[in-house]
Design an enzyme around this catalytic site. Structure first.
Site, PDB file in Angstrom:
ATOM      1  CD  GLU A 105       2.124  -9.300  -0.129  1.00 37.62           C
ATOM      2  OE1 GLU A 105       3.340  -9.210   0.158  1.00 37.62           O
ATOM      3  OE2 GLU A 105       1.500  -8.399  -0.701  1.00 37.62           O
ATOM      4  CG  HIS A 142       5.016  -6.743  -2.138  1.00 39.82           C
ATOM      5  ND1 HIS A 142       4.513  -6.923  -0.877  1.00 39.82           N
ATOM      6  CD2 HIS A 142       5.408  -5.432  -2.198  1.00 39.82           C
ATOM      7  CE1 HIS A 142       4.613  -5.792  -0.186  1.00 39.82           C
ATOM      8  NE2 HIS A 142       5.152  -4.883  -0.968  1.00 39.82           N
TER       9      HIS A 142
END
Length: 527
Positions: A262, A280
């Site tokens: 990420e 997220h």
């Protein structure tokens, strides 16, 4: 008294800084620092409050010479090198409950989105199409939901799913049969879950055991057309294998809020059929952000000002209610451990920590950690309750705990038994007046003594005139005796002498004492 100083290095709700200040801490808010900038200033701080952006590496920790606690506002601590923090005696805390409902609700939202293909239908409708016949969904009612992980968040998801009239099965090695009944779920092994579940949702931390738990092999065992949701941690699913399973139809749909890398700005999964993703967002609600900010500030301030330990990942928890009760026991435990560390000859191979009477009613883990902190002081000057167990493990020290509810000679007792070069020995202590530590046994000899800052330990044959000789020797060296404590195994047998003195015992005094008649051993002690 100097106020503890805390750095908030990530964006956090302003209430966190307010709570730190209200609890007597100085606080600096500096989000967005580079690792180099953080390394340059971290040595000033006692506490570091973070979210997911700050990476607390070993390099950062080496510069954090005053750091006592790291608080993660959230549940995941992938961005903290916990072994390195532990080795340096830094407590690592998280807030596992502050965003539980928010994350669970996001997982449920993902289930609905997958079942009815809402994002795809929304996108095409807004593009001027009317794909009513294209998107045929499925009902959640009557379907089997497989939980991988049935902890705090998993249990909330289970309750919501049961409310939707789903059947819930769960794989979790730590889920007891009683807890499964209480939750209303069926406990199963992983292969059974894979074979039976219509939907699978993951709620487990990322560890060596759980990494890639949904591997290519596991995905091949799933019920054809299964739909998978992951709002937990990236890395739980083999993303390449998931792409293949989506393309083949083995997996009918997947919804990910987390990715192995990420930010996930590119992924083969983006082109996979019936794939939904969010960036997220599991903890991204106003309520959750406020909750975790408040909780991490309260926990860190409590530790820095009172010693209370809540939601720590590398040291036993110690609530604010427990701390006052345990404080005198921990002081006694550290003194006994320090005594063992100073008088033991050669390597210590094992230690047993026994609590008896009133002490047996308490949380024993902090007491054990305090004993180990005292013992490991013989090897390191920068040891505390956090890193002592790790240092002990590194040195191969076997540690055991014993709890005796019975009450013996003393209302409360703590005994430390150790095995070293000369065999098995033990020391024991109690509390006088509920909070004053006292030594009551030393190497099998009954003796009553307060362990004071500077002491002299002597083992000798009990012969007439010895006390006078040792007193004269210390007087000749200009050393004043504070307290005199004597114990012996039997008349004219081996005796143990503990003297509190007004200054450290130097090697010249030890050498002179060793030359006295009937002396077996002399040691200067410091507490």
């Amino acid at each position: 008294m100097t106020k503890p100083k805390v750095l908030i290095s990530d964006k956090m709700d302003p209430k966190a800084a307010e709570i730190f200040a209200a609890n007597g801490c100085e606080v600096d808010v500096k989000p967005g620092m580079t690792p180099e900038e953080l390394k340059a200033v971290i040595g000033e701080y006692d506490g570091l409050a973070i979210r997911s952006a700050t990476k607390v590496t070993e390099d950062i920790l080496e510069a954090a010479t005053n750091l006592k606690v790291i608080g993660r506002a959230g549940i995941g601590v992938d961005n903290v090198d916990i072994p390195a923090a532990s080795a340096r005696g830094v407590v690592v805390m998280n807030t596992p409950f502050g965003n539980s409902i928010t994350t669970a609700e996001h997982a449920i939202a993902m289930l609905f989105a997958l079942a009815r293909q809402i994002p795809m239908a929304d996108r095409e409708t807004k593009a001027g199409e009317w794909p009513k016949s294209k998107y045929m969904g499925v009902e959640l009612t009557g379907k089997t939901l497989g939980l991988v992980g049935a902890g705090n968040i998993g249990s909330i998801v289970a309750a919501r799913a049961l409310g939707l009239r789903m059947k819930v099965i769960a794989f979790d090695p730590y889920l007891t049969a009683d807890r499964a009944v209480e939750m209303g779920v069926e406990k199963v092994d992983l292969d059974t879950l894979l074979a039976r579940a219509d939907f699978i949702t993951l709620h487990t931390p990322l560890t060596d055991e759980t990494r890639g738990i949904l591997s290519a092999e596991a995905l091949a065992k799933t019920k054809p057309g299964v739909r998978i949701v992951n709002c937990a941690r990236g890395g739980l699913i083999d993303e390449a294998a998931l792409k293949d399973a989506l393309d083949s139809g083995q997996v009918g749909g997947a919804a990910l809020d987390v990715f192995e890398t990420e930010p996930a700005t590119a992924s083969p999964l983006f082109d996979a059929p019936n794939f939904i993703c969010t960036p997220h967002l599991g903890a991204s609600t106003t309520e959750a952000q406020v909750n975790v900010a408040i909780q991490v500030a309260e926990q860190m301030a409590d530790y820095l000002t009172t010693g209370g330990i809540t939601n720590a990942l590398n040291v036993p928890s110690l609530s604010a209610e427990e701390a006052p009760k345990l404080k005198p026991y921990m002081a006694l435990a550290e003194q006994l451990g320090s005594l063992v560390g100073q008088i033991a000859t050669g390597n210590i191979s094992s230690v047993a920590i026994e609590v008896e009477g009133a002490a047996a009613e308490l949380n024993q883990k902090p007491i054990t950690a305090a004993v180990l902190a005292g013992i490991m002081g013989r090897y390191s000057q920068s040891v505390n309750m956090v890193n002592a167990p790790y240092l002990a493990k590194e040195r191969g020290l076997e540690v055991s705990e014993i709890r005796n509810q019975r009450e013996g000679t003393y209302h409360t007792l703590l005994r430390v038994t150790y095995v070293a070069e000369k065999g098995k020995r033990s020391v024991a202590g109690t509390l006088f007046g509920s909070d004053a530590p006292r030594l009551v046994e030393l190497a099998g000899v009954n003796i009553e003594a307060a362990l004071e800052k500077e002491m002299m330990y002597i083992v000798n044959e009990d012969t007439p005139g010895f006390i006078g000789r040792i007193g004269s020797l210390l007087g000749d060296h200009g050393i004043n005796i504070g307290n005199f404590n004597l114990g012996r195994r039997a008349a004219t047998g081996e005796a143990v002498l503990l003297l509190s003195v007004d200054q450290p015992i130097g090697q010249d005094v030890i050498d002179a004492a060793c030359k006295l008649e009937s002396v077996k051993r002399v040691k200067g002690l410091s507490f």
